[in-house]
Scaffold this active site. Structure first.
Site, short mmCIF file in Angstrom:
data_model
loop_
_atom_site.label_atom_id
_atom_site.label_comp_id
_atom_site.label_asym_id
_atom_site.label_seq_id
_atom_site.Cartn_x
_atom_site.Cartn_y
_atom_site.Cartn_z
N ASP A 15 1.13 -1.16 0.14
CA ASP A 15 0.04 -0.14 0.03
C ASP A 15 0.86 1.29 0.08
O ASP A 15 1.34 1.71 0.92
CB ASP A 15 -0.73 -0.08 1.03
CG ASP A 15 -1.54 1.19 1.30
OD1 ASP A 15 -2.20 1.66 0.30
OD2 ASP A 15 -2.08 1.40 2.53
N GLU A 75 -1.23 -1.53 -4.53
CA GLU A 75 -2.47 -0.99 -4.74
C GLU A 75 -2.29 0.49 -5.78
O GLU A 75 -1.13 1.18 -5.37
CB GLU A 75 -3.11 -0.56 -3.29
CG GLU A 75 -4.57 0.12 -3.50
CD GLU A 75 -4.94 0.42 -2.12
OE1 GLU A 75 -5.79 1.35 -2.09
OE2 GLU A 75 -4.75 -0.65 -1.26
N ASP A 147 -2.54 0.64 7.41
CA ASP A 147 -1.56 0.63 6.32
C ASP A 147 -1.15 -0.75 5.83
O ASP A 147 -1.20 -1.28 4.78
CB ASP A 147 -0.43 1.59 6.35
CG ASP A 147 -0.84 3.10 6.42
OD1 ASP A 147 -1.30 3.62 5.64
OD2 ASP A 147 -0.67 3.63 7.53
#
Length: 184
Positions: A15, A75, A147
């Site tokens: 991420d 992502e 996160d």
């Protein structure tokens, strides 16, 4: 005929973020998913942009060297409010992808909508719902931080059969003029 069955597959989810880049490592064996590691790579707000990007790159290279994932999933992040923030986030994402590709790994890319749909069943789920489902799917004793949860969710989405949005090839495959080119 006897055998140990298919080899377990290690998937590293990322991420990306300039301040905090989350990571999550899972192992897929058949239909079973197992948690291996997760956490965050943090950069210092007072450092220059190149130093911060270098921190992300070096941190991910170290993670890959330590954990030896077989596949990675990143992502795709969107920020529309502030163009400067969007640009910096894109640069952080680029640093992450370049670290993975430089380590010899292919990269599958997923939108937040795809990740949430795969993990929660609702593409518009909030962070708490993602954290809770990651906890349940990986049998964790507590919700991971936001996160790390997003990174683990990205890895889970990939493990559930996703192929991402045209993964970044590291094996001599390219797209030129809309056509797939095999070779160098």
């Amino acid at each position: 005929m006897s055998g140990a069955g298919p080899r377990a597959l290690r998937i590293l989810g990322i991420d990306p973020g300039l301040r905090v880049t989350g990571f999550g490592l899972i192992e897929k064996s058949g239909n079973r998913l197992a948690y291996l590691a997760s956490g965050c790579i943090r950069t210092a707000a007072g450092d220059s942009l190149p130093v911060r990007l270098g921190t992300i790159h070096a941190g991910l290279r170290e993670l890959v060297d330590r954990h030896r994932p077989d596949q990675t999933a990143v992502e795709i992040v969107f920020v529309n409010v502030n163009p400067q923030s969007t640009l910096r986030l894109g640069q952080a994402r680029g640093a992450a992808i370049s670290a993975l590709v430089a380590s010899g790994l292919g990269v599958a890319e997923y939108t937040a909508l795809q990740v949430k749909q795969a993990v929660v069943g609702n593409g518009h789920a909030d962070k708490r719902q993602v954290q809770h489902m990651v906890r349940r799917l990986l049998s964790l004793s507590a919700d991971p931080g936001p996160d790390a949860a997003d990174a683990l969710a990205c890895a889970i989405a990939h493990a559930h059969g996703g192929q991402g949005l045209g993964g970044v090839a590291s094996c001599g495959l390219r797209v030129r003029n809309g056509r797939l080119i095999v070779g160098k």
